[in-house]
Design a protein around this motif. Structure first.
Motif, PDB file in Angstrom:
ATOM      1  N   GLU A   1       0.834  -1.199   0.000  1.00 38.65           N
ATOM      2  CA  GLU A   1       0.000   0.000   0.000  1.00 38.65           C
ATOM      3  C   GLU A   1       0.872   1.254   0.000  1.00 38.65           C
ATOM      4  OE1 GLU A   1      -3.640   2.039   2.512  1.00 38.65           O
ATOM      5  OE2 GLU A   1      -2.899   0.055   3.099  1.00 38.65           O
TER       6      GLU A   1
ATOM      7  N   GLN B   1       0.711   4.202  -2.663  1.00 34.75           N
ATOM      8  CA  GLN B   1       0.478   5.593  -2.282  1.00 34.75           C
ATOM      9  C   GLN B   1       1.596   6.492  -2.793  1.00 34.75           C
ATOM     10  OE1 GLN B   1      -0.401   6.068   1.842  1.00 34.75           O
ATOM     11  NE2 GLN B   1      -2.322   4.925   1.711  1.00 34.75           N
TER      12      GLN B   1
ATOM     13  N   ALA C   1       0.994   7.075  -6.342  1.00 37.50           N
ATOM     14  CA  ALA C   1      -0.121   8.010  -6.540  1.00 37.50           C
ATOM     15  C   ALA C   1       0.336   9.442  -6.291  1.00 37.50           C
ATOM     16  CB  ALA C   1      -1.271   7.645  -5.597  1.00 37.50           C
ATOM     17  N   ARG C   2       1.128   9.618  -5.250  1.00 37.82           N
ATOM     18  CA  ARG C   2       1.608  10.973  -4.953  1.00 37.82           C
ATOM     19  C   ARG C   2       2.531  11.485  -6.059  1.00 37.82           C
ATOM     20  NH1 ARG C   2       1.598   9.213   0.443  1.00 37.82           N
ATOM     21  NH2 ARG C   2       3.768   8.566   0.331  1.00 37.82           N
TER      22      ARG C   2
ATOM     23  N   ASN D   1      -9.770  10.778  -5.286  1.00 34.45           N
ATOM     24  CA  ASN D   1      -8.997   9.750  -4.570  1.00 34.45           C
ATOM     25  C   ASN D   1      -7.502  10.044  -4.625  1.00 34.45           C
ATOM     26  OD1 ASN D   1     -11.341   8.422  -3.958  1.00 34.45           O
ATOM     27  ND2 ASN D   1     -11.178   6.929  -5.630  1.00 34.45           N
TER      28      ASN D   1
ATOM     29  N   ASP E   1      -6.752  12.777  -2.304  1.00 33.73           N
ATOM     30  CA  ASP E   1      -6.809  12.311  -0.907  1.00 33.73           C
ATOM     31  C   ASP E   1      -5.457  11.735  -0.485  1.00 33.73           C
ATOM     32  OD1 ASP E   1      -9.404  13.047  -0.566  1.00 33.73           O
ATOM     33  OD2 ASP E   1     -10.246  11.048  -0.940  1.00 33.73           O
ATOM     34  N   VAL E   2      -4.856  10.984  -1.394  1.00 32.82           N
ATOM     35  CA  VAL E   2      -3.548  10.383  -1.078  1.00 32.82           C
ATOM     36  C   VAL E   2      -2.503  11.489  -0.904  1.00 32.82           C
ATOM     37  CG1 VAL E   2      -1.701   8.907  -1.964  1.00 32.82           C
ATOM     38  CG2 VAL E   2      -4.086   8.246  -2.281  1.00 32.82           C
ATOM     39  N   GLU E   3      -2.539  12.449  -1.792  1.00 34.85           N
ATOM     40  CA  GLU E   3      -1.579  13.544  -1.702  1.00 34.85           C
ATOM     41  C   GLU E   3      -1.782  14.333  -0.400  1.00 34.85           C
ATOM     42  OE1 GLU E   3       1.082  14.513  -3.021  1.00 34.85           O
ATOM     43  OE2 GLU E   3       1.219  16.510  -2.139  1.00 34.85           O
TER      44      GLU E   3
END
Lengths: 174, 238
Positions: free
Chosen positions: A102, A106, A109-110, B15, B18-20
């Protein structure tokens, strides 16, 4: 020796502790590279201290800090100090509370968010970050960035379009 | 254009944001290092800026403020000192950078008549007509022992502290500590001992040696309870 400062050191320290992460992340979202972020973060806090007399304590602090961070980041860009690139590395401390898979997801994603943000012109990006990430209301954004209200709304709409297209492009190219 | 013209963000983008939004906090070591650096510049007249950006209404590395302290000879590191209310010792001037007034204060005994401002070169050069004669500034007027010791010592002492400050500006805390240790070895009770100790606290904090920084900060507070540099110490090693 006698000293009278605009903010006692302990108050400054409190402000620093409460807002460091916010300023740190804001600078990153504004496209400041890791290598330069310490210097610019330093400048934001020095400037904040210096401009405290201009701060209206009846208004929220973060939009005001964001305005300073935005100007610091913009100035550094104008000096060709920045390069439009996003580091794959994250200097932040890792979040040990989540599973490795995860955590990787993440992080990716960032990274996607930051690369997509880089595709958004900084004037629009500032409004987008403040509104869609920080949750600041548009009138407050307009005040802190010294924009007409309609311009702030317009920039947000354009930034969302830019960001959305960038995400689609980056995901398609991945 | 108004709020009604805005479409909501698609769920997928929400979404992602949200992670950022939940990005992990910066490390404690980074925060401590930055706090030491910022505190040094705010309260101890450090180099200011470190190559970063000047913001808004002016650069960050030039002092705006020394006017209340001295007739423009002090290049205090950063802006925050705007409301300093005088009473600054010579050593603090020296740490700040340009030391003209500070050296003057040490070198020239108070008994010397007022025109002695001419000791500051900037005053002597542009106004030779006003200044009676070079003899006024001649060392003969100043007790030789006082001058040679104070000027030489202060100049040499200051060079070590400037080395340390430069190293701090480069985030070279080891280099800073090394210069400060050399100063301590040569001038254990020097004119700039107070500033040396303050810089040592900041450098130790910047180095991540929090316990040592706190221990030295406690000694500093006991030794210099009314120091102007208390702010820097309190912020860096509470």
């Amino acid at each position: 020796m006698q000293v009278a400062l605009s903010l006692p050191p302990e108050e400054f320290q409190r402000l620093y502790k409460a807002e460091f992460d916010y300023v740190w992340n804001t600078l990153r979202r504004l496209g400041v590279r890791d290598a330069n972020r310490e210097d610019l973060c330093h400048d934001v806090f020095i400037t904040a201290w210096r401009k405290l007399k201009d701060y209206d304590p009846t208004r929220p602090l973060r939009p005001w800090l964001f305005g300073i961070a935005y100007r610091v980041a913009s100035d550094s860009r104008q000096r060709a100090y920045q390069h439009r690139e996003v580091s794959d590395e994250e200097a932040d401390s890792a979040d040990d509370a989540i599973a490795p898979d995860e955590a990787v997801a993440q992080k990716q994603a960032r990274l996607l968010v930051r690369k997509a943000l880089e595709e958004v012109p900084i004037e629009r990006r500032a409004v987008f970050v403040m509104h869609d990430i920080d949750g600041i209301a548009i009138p407050e954004i307009a005040a802190s960035l010294e924009l007409p209200l309609n311009t702030a709304y317009s920039r947000l709409r354009l930034a969302r379009r830019d960001f959305s297209e960038a995400v689609a492009r980056l995901k398609g190219g991945a | 254009m108004g709020p009604d013209d805005l479409d909501p963000l698609p769920k997928e983008l929400q979404n992602l944001l949200d992670v950022e939004r939940a990005a992990p906090a910066a490390s404690a070591a980074l925060k401590a290092r930055m706090l030491a650096r910022i505190s040094g510049d705010l309260f101890l007249g450090g180099a200011g800026g470190g190559g970063g950006g000047g913001a808004g209404d002016g650069g960050l590395s030039t002092g705006t403020v020394a006017t209340k302290i001295s007739a423009g000879t002090v290049a205090w590191g950063t802006a925050a000192v705007t409301k300093l209310v005088v009473g600054v010792g010579v050593a603090a001037f020296a740490v700040g950078g340009a030391v003209g007034a500070g050296i003057h204060a040490v070198v020239v005994p108070h008994s010397i008549p007022a025109p002695m401002v001419v000791v500051t070169p900037r005053v002597v050069e542009p106004a030779p007509v006003v200044v009676p004669a070079p003899e006024v500034v001649k060392p003969a007027v100043v007790p030789r022992a006082v001058k040679s010791v104070a000027v030489d010592t202060l100049g040499e002492e200051r060079s070590f502290l400037e080395q340390a400050r430069s190293a701090m500006a480069r985030r070279d805390t080891k280099g800073a500590l090394s210069a400060l240790a050399e100063h301590e070895r040569r001038y254990p009770s020097g004119l700039l001992a107070e500033e040396r100790m303050a810089l040592q606290v900041l450098a130790l904090a910047g180095e991540g040696r929090a316990d040592e920084a706190k221990s030295l900060a406690t000694k500093f507070r006991a030794k210099y309870p009314a120091s102007l540099l208390r702010g820097a110490i309190d912020a860096a090693a509470p």
